[in-house]
Motif scaffolding. Structure first.
Motif, mmCIF file in Angstrom:
data_model
loop_
_atom_site.group_PDB
_atom_site.id
_atom_site.type_symbol
_atom_site.label_atom_id
_atom_site.label_comp_id
_atom_site.label_asym_id
_atom_site.label_seq_id
_atom_site.Cartn_x
_atom_site.Cartn_y
_atom_site.Cartn_z
ATOM 1 N N GLU B 416 0.668 -1.134 -0.190
ATOM 2 C CA GLU B 416 0.108 -0.053 -0.077
ATOM 3 C C GLU B 416 0.801 1.373 0.080
ATOM 4 O O GLU B 416 0.355 2.442 -0.596
ATOM 5 N N LEU B 417 1.919 1.028 0.701
ATOM 6 C CA LEU B 417 2.800 2.431 0.744
ATOM 7 C C LEU B 417 4.132 2.428 -0.259
ATOM 8 O O LEU B 417 4.869 3.249 -0.065
ATOM 9 N N LYS B 418 4.161 1.296 -1.033
ATOM 10 C CA LYS B 418 5.263 1.130 -1.878
ATOM 11 C C LYS B 418 6.788 1.322 -1.072
ATOM 12 O O LYS B 418 7.597 1.778 -1.604
ATOM 13 N N ARG B 423 14.910 -0.222 3.991
ATOM 14 C CA ARG B 423 14.936 0.944 4.542
ATOM 15 C C ARG B 423 13.588 1.480 5.062
ATOM 16 O O ARG B 423 13.235 2.246 5.916
ATOM 17 N N SER B 424 12.887 1.518 3.638
ATOM 18 C CA SER B 424 11.253 2.165 3.687
ATOM 19 C C SER B 424 10.408 1.389 4.700
ATOM 20 O O SER B 424 9.574 1.742 5.200
ATOM 21 N N SER B 427 11.288 2.252 8.259
ATOM 22 C CA SER B 427 10.775 3.565 8.571
ATOM 23 C C SER B 427 9.227 3.735 8.585
ATOM 24 O O SER B 427 8.398 4.503 9.340
ATOM 25 N N THR B 428 8.515 2.682 7.903
ATOM 26 C CA THR B 428 6.990 2.858 7.928
ATOM 27 C C THR B 428 6.610 1.958 8.950
ATOM 28 O O THR B 428 5.523 1.962 9.523
ATOM 29 N N PRO B 469 25.259 3.164 12.120
ATOM 30 C CA PRO B 469 26.228 4.053 12.818
ATOM 31 C C PRO B 469 26.602 3.992 14.204
ATOM 32 O O PRO B 469 27.756 4.285 14.570
ATOM 33 N N VAL B 470 25.837 3.532 14.970
ATOM 34 C CA VAL B 470 26.005 3.015 16.361
ATOM 35 C C VAL B 470 26.028 1.501 16.216
ATOM 36 O O VAL B 470 25.003 0.709 16.297
ATOM 37 N N PRO C 38 8.917 6.679 -2.125
ATOM 38 C CA PRO C 38 8.302 7.612 -1.246
ATOM 39 C C PRO C 38 9.132 7.943 -0.161
ATOM 40 O O PRO C 38 9.884 7.199 0.189
ATOM 41 N N ALA C 39 9.242 9.328 0.093
ATOM 42 C CA ALA C 39 9.747 9.804 1.307
ATOM 43 C C ALA C 39 11.632 9.339 1.391
ATOM 44 O O ALA C 39 11.763 8.938 2.642
ATOM 45 N N SER C 40 12.218 9.443 0.443
ATOM 46 C CA SER C 40 13.572 8.688 0.365
ATOM 47 C C SER C 40 14.532 9.773 0.683
ATOM 48 O O SER C 40 15.556 9.147 0.932
ATOM 49 N N GLY C 41 14.104 10.912 0.828
ATOM 50 C CA GLY C 41 15.131 11.966 1.116
ATOM 51 C C GLY C 41 15.073 12.513 2.691
ATOM 52 O O GLY C 41 14.835 11.483 3.898
ATOM 53 N N SER C 44 12.344 11.016 5.630
ATOM 54 C CA SER C 44 12.370 10.167 6.496
ATOM 55 C C SER C 44 13.656 10.171 7.389
ATOM 56 O O SER C 44 14.032 9.192 7.964
ATOM 57 N N ARG C 45 14.238 11.499 7.411
ATOM 58 C CA ARG C 45 15.366 11.774 8.427
ATOM 59 C C ARG C 45 15.132 12.747 9.368
ATOM 60 O O ARG C 45 16.039 13.727 9.466
ATOM 61 N N GLN C 148 4.369 10.878 12.627
ATOM 62 C CA GLN C 148 5.571 10.021 12.015
ATOM 63 C C GLN C 148 5.738 10.443 10.608
ATOM 64 O O GLN C 148 4.915 10.247 9.727
ATOM 65 N N MET C 150 7.393 9.597 7.867
ATOM 66 C CA MET C 150 7.654 8.686 6.902
ATOM 67 C C MET C 150 6.453 7.969 6.602
ATOM 68 O O MET C 150 5.799 7.803 5.406
ATOM 69 N N LEU C 151 5.597 7.902 7.509
ATOM 70 C CA LEU C 151 4.199 7.379 7.536
ATOM 71 C C LEU C 151 3.089 8.568 6.939
ATOM 72 O O LEU C 151 2.565 8.205 5.947
ATOM 73 N N SER C 154 4.303 8.794 3.209
ATOM 74 C CA SER C 154 3.690 7.608 2.309
ATOM 75 C C SER C 154 2.293 7.558 2.297
ATOM 76 O O SER C 154 1.644 7.208 1.121
ATOM 77 N N TRP C 155 1.701 7.978 3.430
ATOM 78 C CA TRP C 155 0.096 7.833 3.182
ATOM 79 C C TRP C 155 -0.484 8.873 2.203
ATOM 80 O O TRP C 155 -1.612 8.794 1.473
ATOM 81 N N HIS C 312 21.745 6.601 15.506
ATOM 82 C CA HIS C 312 21.436 8.033 15.145
ATOM 83 C C HIS C 312 21.288 8.066 14.019
ATOM 84 O O HIS C 312 21.653 7.572 13.003
#
Lengths: 95, 488, 388
Positions: B416-418, B423-424, B427-428, B469-470, C38-41, C44-45, C148, C150-151, C154-155, C312
């Motif tokens: 649904e959110l591609k 990594r994606s 985050s989702t 990174p940590v 989506p949100a790859s820059g 999402s950070r 959030q 990224m959500l 994306s949504w 981090h």
């Protein structure tokens, strides 16, 4: 939980919550608990599912437990020592 | 006399010990950092050494192969400590590695346990770095794999070798690869019952490439010993068999297994249930512990077995200046290969900046590496990670154990959110965001996100899961107390 | 013009996704391209801030208030999809002097419609029991919220697609297509896309796209780290920051700056910010920044000293020299629109930006005057026609 009674060559005593356990010197906290038939010592945050040892070598952090007041220690990495206090359920009780 | 080259070695397993020993032999000043409290790594994990007792006597050596190699490396290691040319930092982990502008290496150290004996935080600077951090069992999610009593095959092995503790009395081992055999053998020797070894491969892969195993006769002898143990202890070794579910309320009670056809699909009607199980050991090959190398941005590639590994030249140098890698981090291949690579890396790391490495100095090791690499390729081809598991997941099967993210949530994010890479997905859904930083679920999350792609998309997704990174959790106070300029 | 869209949006971060959603809702034909997914820059950070408390009086505060209304009203039914939480902000004063400036600041903010109240020490301890014993008082901003990010991005994109928009991932724009002095489409690694209007929503990379039309849109990267702790039971209940953060937000100093921003999250981890560095796209880890952030956070919440950091991350916030975003049609390059440069406030400002720009793209009067954000404020350099 039925404890697996095994002969202990070099016994030392640790406390797990309120219970005293006689364990083999030189084992890890995870090893000592498993030798006593205890397979879970933590509940997950979301679904409160029981968890214990998984990777056994410090990579997965599933076996976290409070040891001598230090929360979230890897039970598979810490050796037992005389008088050690192990507290289960740290995930919810951390101050 | 010119100043000694300072070589930092991370890891005290077969590769790290060999690197330290040979760097010492070539005149370097060595610091060896290891997470465990005594040298040996996973392969030579042994009982806690007692003061006044020589390492290597029973029960330390129980269940070990190549123990003589360990003792010889250990003797060189201990001699280095005694001579003051080797600083050994046990119970210590590197949480961050960086290259300075002068191309020297800075490592930030932290204690592996709160009860650690090392100073809680310190900074180490070295001329060269050998990363020999090894690997851990690769996992794929199976319904019920989060029940207590289910663990990695490596955990079963570590409990026996390190402590003489049996993880259970009635054990099922499942996964793929030769490593399941020594685990079964050790369980049987320790008095436990192995109810079955479920090997997902059909092993015909070995026949396609017989030359490679025949070139490494020691592996054949070792294998014959294990097969003898299986026969002697009547352990059922089931090929083309996979574990489809693990059952139990509060802990493992039973497992379901099934046979697979040539395409790897589960054969309908072949399911079988094994009752009264109190431990399951899972291992689908290994995942490299690579994040300290990716921190330097060194070149990596995806190995035959689907592991991300560091590119190295013939002297174990990565694409990063002064950064070397040895052992499983350059490709899963076992202890003999790791020792050879470590020996080469130790030699190369100790060389002065103007000196060119000579093949003749490590000719024997270079041959060993070549033969064992070929063996490892044959092994990986014969023991591919099976594909059945993704179709076998329940919607509520946990994929990320730390954050309790289910297969259903990951598939929803993908569709649904591609979110089509790990990594994606992270985050989702938070898969891979918890304590272990994706070490356990990174492979599976990448498989699910890329819909079983075996090529570029999958490789990129997996590579992203190695960015940590940590590299090990570190108390905020230790970061606050960092020295302003790293000491030498 | 074959298979053209009314609007082609470059960039599927939070800004592009928000524009796509509102433009599609306006009935416009929308295509969204992104060089990745989506949100790859930067989306999402970041932390997902929707803040009023840190805004200077002026057009950015006005846009923030408008955008907060869009989050809370227009998008109310979706709040759970992106974990919208009105957690409230606390700006803590630990010195008598900053206590006085907080009083002055909140008085001014209140007169501009921001809800702000001063908490004394005991009220502050009620709100944040683990706050440093040195904290004297705080300004409390109940409207400060969080999603959030990224959500949310994306949504919003998904909802835009539900409303008819088309999303093309892995399409890197290589050139802007011009006809008769007007931008009428883009060339990309996924082919040519014709469009009535092209929207540059590429955040920190916006000057590259603008450069393809030979117009200057000086958006630059400002690097910021965030540290994430182990998951803990709830111990920090608001977004808590120190009074000096407000000063740093508008700063143009090139050196490292750090001021504490600490907040709990629904997942249990605590986010620790913030750092600001103007070092281009240098992705290396600056230990000095981490160290300063760690000390600042411990000063605010002493218990954090023993809490472990699991990871981090850093993002490159897009900033303009005058710290205002670029939103609107570029008169220097007809057909090209920009929506970028939202600096550290992009998540909060995104949906307001999206709704306003969609109104403008549809030729309607906008709810708010966009002229303070006009692209041509940077130069009067005209479009030089490169191809015909």
């Amino acid at each position: 939980m039925k404890p697996v009674v095994k002969s202990v060559e070099n016994p030392i005593t640790i406390s797990v919550d309120d219970a005293q356990l006689t364990v083999e010197a030189g084992t890890t906290v995870a090893g000592a608990l498993i030798a006593h038939g205890i397979t879970a010592w933590r509940s997950t945050r979301k679904n409160e599912r029981p968890r214990g040892l998984f990777c056994g070598i410090g990579a997965c952090f599933d076996c976290l437990v409070s040891i001598d007041g230090q929360p979230n220690q890897r039970a598979c990495m810490v050796r037992v020592c005389e008088g050690q206090q192990v507290d289960t359920e740290t995930a919810k009780e951390r101050p | 006399m010119s100043q000694k080259i300072h070589v930092a070695v991370i890891g005290a397993g077969p590769a790290g010990l060999a690197a330290a020993a040979n760097a010492l032999a070539h005149g370097a000043q060595v610091t060896c950092i290891d997470a465990n409290d005594q040298p040996g790594g996973q392969y030579w994990r042994h009982r806690l050494e007692q003061p006044g007792r020589q390492p290597g006597v029973q029960p330390d050596s129980t269940g070990h192969h190549d123990w003589k190699t360990y003792l010889s490396l250990r003797a060189a290691f201990d001699a280095g400590i005694a001579a003051g040319t080797l600083a050994y930092l046990p119970n210590t982990q590197v949480w961050m590695a960086q290259q300075r502008e002068d191309e020297r290496i800075t490592l930030q150290l932290t204690s592996a346990t709160a009860a650690g004996t090392q100073a809680p935080a310190s900074t180490l600077t070295a001329d060269r770095l050998v990363v020999a951090t090894g690997a851990y069992d690769r996992q794929i999610p199976i319904p019920g794999w989060d029940l207590p009593g289910v663990m990695t095959a490596g955990a079963v092995q570590a409990l026996i070798k390190g402590q003489g503790v049996l993880a259970g009395q009635r054990i099922v081992l499942a996964g793929t690869g030769p490593f399941l055999l020594p685990v079964a053998s050790n369980v049987a020797h320790a008095g436990g019952s192995v109810l079955a070894i479920c090997e997902s491969a059909d092993l015909s892969g070995w026949l396609k490439n017989l030359k490679a195993p025949l070139a490494v006769p020691a592996k054949g002898i070792e294998g014959a010993e294990y097969i003898w143990d299986l026969l002697r202890h009547r352990i059922p070794y089931k090929r083309s068999t996979v574990i489809t579910a693990i059952h139990g309320a509060e802990k493992v009670e039973a497992v379901s297994i099934a046979r697979t056809d040539k395409t790897g699909a589960v054969i309908a009607g072949s399911e079988e249930r094994i009752e009264n199980v109190d431990c399951v050991g899972l291992g689908f090959g290994f995942t490299t512990q690579l994040e300290l190398l990716t921190a330097f941005g060194v070149a990596t590639h995806m190995d035959v077995d689907g592991s991300l590994v560091a590119d190295v030249d013939e002297f174990q140098l990565t694409s990063g200046a002064n950064v070397l890698a040895a052992g499983e981090v350059t490709g899963i291949g076992g202890a003999a290969l790791a020792v050879a690579e470590g020996t080469v890396a130790g030699y190369r790391a100790a060389l002065g900046s103007g000196q060119a490495p000579q093949q003749s100095e490590v000719a024997k090791e270079l041959k060993t590496i070549s033969r064992h690499r070929a063996f490892a390729r044959a092994m990986h081809q014969a023991h591919q990670v099976p594909d059945y598991w993704s179709g076998n997941l329940e919607e509520d099967t946990v994929v990320c154990r730390c954050e309790e993210v289910t297969a259903g949530e990951i598939i929803q994010a993908r569709d649904e959110l591609k979110a089509v890479d790990a990594r994606s997905i992270k985050s989702t859904t938070r898969a891979g965001m918890g304590w272990c930083q994706g070490r356990v679920c990174g492979y599976a999350a990448s498989c699910l996100a890329t819909c079983g792609d075996k090529h570029e998309a999958f490789a990129q997704s997996v590579a992203n899961t190695y960015k940590r990174p940590v590299s090990i959790p570190v108390p905020l106070g230790e970061i606050a107390d960092l020295e302003d300029s790293p000491k030498e | 013009m074959a298979q053209g869209s009314d609007v082609l949006i470059i960039g599927a971060g939070i800004i592009g996704s928000a524009i796509a959603y509102f433009a599609a809702k306006q009935g416009l034909g929308v295509t969204v391209l992104d060089s990745a997914g989506p949100a790859s820059g930067t989306s999402s950070r970041c932390e997902g801030n929707i803040l009023l408390s840190d805004k200077e009086l002026g057009p950015e505060l006005e846009l923030s208030q408008y955008s907060l209304g869009v989050w809370k009203n227009d998008l109310a039914e979706f709040a759970q999809l992106w974990e919208f939480e009105a957690k409230g902000g606390l700006v803590v004063a630990s010195k008598e002097s900053s206590r006085a400036s907080l009083d002055r600041l909140t008085t001014a903010q209140r007169s501009n419609g921001v809800t702000a109240e001063i908490l004394d020490r005991s009220q502050l301890v009620d709100a944040e029991p683990h706050i440093s014993p040195e904290a004297l008082s705080a300004a409390y901003y109940p409207q400060d919220s969080q999603v959030q990010p990224m959500l949310a991005a994306s949504w919003l994109l998904r909802l835009a697609c539900d409303a008819g928009a088309r999303f093309v991932p892995n399409a890197r724009v290589t050139a802007l297509h011009q006809e008769h002095g007007r931008i009428t489409g883009v060339r990309s690694t996924a082919g040519f896309f014709a469009a009535g209007s092209v929207v540059n929503a590429t955040g920190t990379w916006a000057s590259n796209i603008a450069g393809m039309a030979e117009v200057a849109v000086p958006v630059n990267p400002r690097k910021g780290f965030v540290m994430v702790t182990e998951p803990l039971p709830p111990k920090i209940f608001h977004k808590v920051y120190a009074a000096e953060y407000v000063d740093n937000v508008g700063s143009s100093d090139a050196g490292l700056q750090s001021s504490p921003v600490v907040e709990g999250t629904p997942a249990g981890s605590i986010l620790i910010g913030s750092s600001r560095e103007r070092v281009g796209f240098d992705g290396s880890v600056n230990l000095e920044a981490l160290k300063a952030m760690a000390n600042n956070a411990i000063n605010l919440f002493p218990f954090l000293r023993d809490v472990k950091i699991l990871r981090h991350y850093h993002g490159f916030r897009p900033y303009c020299p005058d710290h205002l975003p670029v939103i609107g049609h570029d008169e220097r390059a007809p057909g090209l629109w920009h929506a970028a440069g939202h600096e550290g406030a992009g998540i909060g400002l995104s949906v307001g930006t999206g709704k306003l720009l969609a109104q403008a793209l549809a030729g309607m009067d906008t709810d708010m005057d966009l002229s303070p954000f006009a692209p041509h404020r940077f130069s009067n350099q005209p479009l030089v026609s490169k191809e015909s």
